[in-house]
Design a protein around this motif. Structure first.
Motif, PDB file in Angstrom:
ATOM      1  N   SER A  92      15.770 -13.560   5.879  1.00 30.40           N
ATOM      2  CA  SER A  92      16.723 -12.875   6.757  1.00 30.40           C
ATOM      3  C   SER A  92      18.136 -13.316   6.424  1.00 30.40           C
ATOM      4  N   VAL A 141       5.723   4.831   1.468  1.00 28.37           N
ATOM      5  CA  VAL A 141       5.460   3.451   1.905  1.00 28.37           C
ATOM      6  C   VAL A 141       4.974   3.401   3.350  1.00 28.37           C
ATOM      7  N   GLU A 159       7.077  -4.186  12.070  1.00 26.80           N
ATOM      8  CA  GLU A 159       5.604  -4.169  12.147  1.00 26.80           C
ATOM      9  C   GLU A 159       5.104  -5.143  13.218  1.00 26.80           C
ATOM     10  N   THR A 216      10.580  -5.987   7.979  1.00 26.83           N
ATOM     11  CA  THR A 216       9.148  -5.711   8.151  1.00 26.83           C
ATOM     12  C   THR A 216       8.567  -6.549   9.286  1.00 26.83           C
ATOM     13  N   HIS A 257      13.115  -3.394   0.914  1.00 27.82           N
ATOM     14  CA  HIS A 257      14.407  -3.977   0.517  1.00 27.82           C
ATOM     15  C   HIS A 257      14.223  -5.353  -0.113  1.00 27.82           C
ATOM     16  N   VAL A 313       0.866  -1.169   0.000  1.00 24.97           N
ATOM     17  CA  VAL A 313       0.000   0.000   0.000  1.00 24.97           C
ATOM     18  C   VAL A 313       0.906   1.224   0.000  1.00 24.97           C
ATOM     19  N   SER A 349      20.778 -12.064   8.372  1.00 26.23           N
ATOM     20  CA  SER A 349      21.504 -12.043   9.654  1.00 26.23           C
ATOM     21  C   SER A 349      20.976 -13.060  10.660  1.00 26.23           C
TER      22      SER A 349
HETATM   23  N1  LIG Z   1       3.282   0.107   2.797  1.00 30.15           N
HETATM   24  C1  LIG Z   1       3.449  -1.208   2.790  1.00 30.15           C
HETATM   25  O1  LIG Z   1       2.668  -1.932   2.155  1.00 30.15           O
HETATM   26  C2  LIG Z   1       4.599  -1.820   3.553  1.00 30.15           C
HETATM   27  C3  LIG Z   1       4.824  -3.193   3.453  1.00 30.15           C
HETATM   28  C4  LIG Z   1       5.909  -3.736   4.134  1.00 30.15           C
HETATM   29  C5  LIG Z   1       6.740  -2.923   4.887  1.00 30.15           C
HETATM   30  N2  LIG Z   1       6.489  -1.609   4.970  1.00 30.15           N
HETATM   31  C6  LIG Z   1       7.375  -0.739   5.772  1.00 30.15           C
HETATM   32  O2  LIG Z   1       8.715  -0.920   5.355  1.00 30.15           O
HETATM   33  C7  LIG Z   1       9.580  -0.685   6.453  1.00 30.15           C
HETATM   34  C8  LIG Z   1      10.583  -1.831   6.589  1.00 30.15           C
HETATM   35  O3  LIG Z   1      11.441  -1.756   5.520  1.00 30.15           O
HETATM   36  P1  LIG Z   1      12.981  -2.246   5.559  1.00 30.15           P
HETATM   37  O4  LIG Z   1      13.786  -1.148   5.010  1.00 30.15           O
HETATM   38  O5  LIG Z   1      13.323  -2.805   6.900  1.00 30.15           O
HETATM   39  O6  LIG Z   1      12.975  -3.372   4.436  1.00 30.15           O
HETATM   40  P2  LIG Z   1      12.544  -4.896   4.531  1.00 30.15           P
HETATM   41  O7  LIG Z   1      12.708  -5.431   3.158  1.00 30.15           O
HETATM   42  O8  LIG Z   1      11.253  -5.045   5.209  1.00 30.15           O
HETATM   43  O9  LIG Z   1      13.603  -5.565   5.518  1.00 30.15           O
HETATM   44  C9  LIG Z   1      14.987  -5.546   5.293  1.00 30.15           C
HETATM   45  C10 LIG Z   1      15.561  -6.717   6.056  1.00 30.15           C
HETATM   46  O10 LIG Z   1      14.926  -7.930   5.607  1.00 30.15           O
HETATM   47  C11 LIG Z   1      15.890  -8.903   5.292  1.00 30.15           C
HETATM   48  N3  LIG Z   1      16.032  -8.932   3.839  1.00 30.15           N
HETATM   49  C12 LIG Z   1      15.392  -8.181   2.912  1.00 30.15           C
HETATM   50  N4  LIG Z   1      15.804  -8.511   1.691  1.00 30.15           N
HETATM   51  C13 LIG Z   1      16.728  -9.479   1.837  1.00 30.15           C
HETATM   52  C14 LIG Z   1      17.523 -10.233   0.939  1.00 30.15           C
HETATM   53  N5  LIG Z   1      17.475 -10.046  -0.381  1.00 30.15           N
HETATM   54  N6  LIG Z   1      18.368 -11.134   1.445  1.00 30.15           N
HETATM   55  C15 LIG Z   1      18.425 -11.338   2.764  1.00 30.15           C
HETATM   56  N7  LIG Z   1      17.712 -10.654   3.678  1.00 30.15           N
HETATM   57  C16 LIG Z   1      16.868  -9.747   3.201  1.00 30.15           C
HETATM   58  C17 LIG Z   1      17.167  -8.429   5.963  1.00 30.15           C
HETATM   59  O11 LIG Z   1      17.025  -8.875   7.307  1.00 30.15           O
HETATM   60  P3  LIG Z   1      18.226  -9.207   8.290  1.00 30.15           P
HETATM   61  O12 LIG Z   1      18.602  -7.866   8.825  1.00 30.15           O
HETATM   62  O13 LIG Z   1      17.622 -10.097   9.308  1.00 30.15           O
HETATM   63  O14 LIG Z   1      19.320  -9.834   7.487  1.00 30.15           O
HETATM   64  C18 LIG Z   1      17.039  -6.918   5.836  1.00 30.15           C
HETATM   65  O15 LIG Z   1      17.794  -6.220   6.797  1.00 30.15           O
HETATM   66  C19 LIG Z   1       8.730  -0.531   7.682  1.00 30.15           C
HETATM   67  O16 LIG Z   1       8.601   0.838   7.992  1.00 30.15           O
HETATM   68  C20 LIG Z   1       7.393  -1.103   7.251  1.00 30.15           C
HETATM   69  O17 LIG Z   1       6.341  -0.492   7.922  1.00 30.15           O
HETATM   70  C21 LIG Z   1       5.439  -1.031   4.322  1.00 30.15           C
END
Ligand SMILES: NC(=O)c1ccc[n+]([C@@H]2O[C@H](COP(=O)([O-])OP(=O)(O)OC[C@H]3O[C@@H](n4cnc5c(N)ncnc54)[C@H](OP(=O)(O)O)[C@@H]3O)[C@@H](O)[C@H]2O)c1
Length: 248
Positions: A116, A48, A86, A82, A187, A41, A118
């Protein structure tokens, strides 16, 4: 489910009548091949989050479709970021949705798959501790799990130094989890896009100008733009748009 704010189809064939759950489900149905569907969304100006969370962007129509997408999938794929931020709880579905799954030969609940690198994960988080189906953590070969994590989840190790997402998804398919729903976050979506693994994006556009500050639905290293054709446009009476884009 009690239908609150009506949702209508604008395109391709406009519907004057609000869509009931059966019609809505058919618009987001399962397919007979492996598919990775991503659901996000966003605000009108591309944010985001509002105040750091997605909740400020979502309303009843978005939650209704969000629940239907969970109902029809085999596995729910979410990034650890996430999940942590969340505060993901166990994936639960109400009795009506569990019945729909049973009628379609599916397990009562989809499997949660956490991505993940890490393994910085809390086994006591409800998403693991209360899970009705044992979750899978997709990680790399050289990551060390924290104490207790393997008591509550199975580790799927793909890639050394980094998680090999393509190999991970292929292994999920091999285990019969072919209809994958990814709920982000940015990410993970960015990495899946870069690896050309995204088959579909369901995007809810909230009629809100969030202003500068928040990130987009995608993050990470830049890659080549990819075309994703429009499949339908739905609109809810509160001004929310729901777009479905998918590969041919
Ligand atoms: N609007 C929406 O629909 C929506 C949906 C989802 C999230 N969000 C928002 O997005 C934010 C979170 O974003 P974020 O920057 O933390 O990104 P994210 O993609 O949610 O999380 C990043 C973490 O996930 C793991 N990860 C992601 N891609 C990876 C890959 N290719 N390989 C290995 N591990 C991977 C890693 O975890 P490790 O650190 O454990 O290695 C990385 O540090 C929050 O504010 C949430 O509210 C919004």
């Amino acid at each position: 489910m009690t239908v609150g704010i009506p949702i209508r189809r604008l395109w391709p064939e406009p519907s004057t009548e609000p869509l009931d759950d059966t019609t809505l489900t058919s618009l987001y149905g399962r397919v007979d091949r492996p598919r990775l569907r991503v659901n996000f969304v966003s605000s009108l100006d591309g944010a985001v989050t509002v105040d750091g969370y997605s909740a400020g962007l979502s309303g009843e129509p978005d939650k209704r479709v969000f629940g239907l997408l969970r109902m029809v999938c085999d596995a729910l794929v979410v990034a650890a970021g996430t999940l942590r931020h969340e505060g993901y709880r166990a994936v639960r579905l109400d009795e009506r949705r569990r019945a729909w799954r049973r009628d379609h030969g599916l397990t009562a609940y989809p499997t949660l798959v956490v991505v993940s690198g890490s393994l910085d994960l809390d086994p006591a988080q409800a998403a693991f501790a209360d899970a009705p189906v044992r979750p899978i953590v997709l990680t790399r070969a050289d990551a060390d799990p924290p104490p207790g994590l393997t008591d509550v989840a199975d580790l799927l190790r793909c890639g050394t130094g980094r998680v090999d997402l393509a190999a991970g998804l292929a292994e999920l398919h091999r285990r019969g989890l072919t209809q994958l729903l990814c709920e982000g976050g940015p990410h993970l979506f960015g990495a899946l896009t870069a690896a050309d693994l995204v088959d579909e994006l369901c995007l809810t556009v909230s009629p809100l100008l969030a202003g500068p500050g928040p990130g987009r639905i995608t993050a990470g290293d830049a890659g080549s733009p990819r075309h994703l054709p429009l499949r339908h446009v739905l609109a809810a009476d509160d001004g929310v748009l729901m777009l479905r884009h998918a590969r041919p």
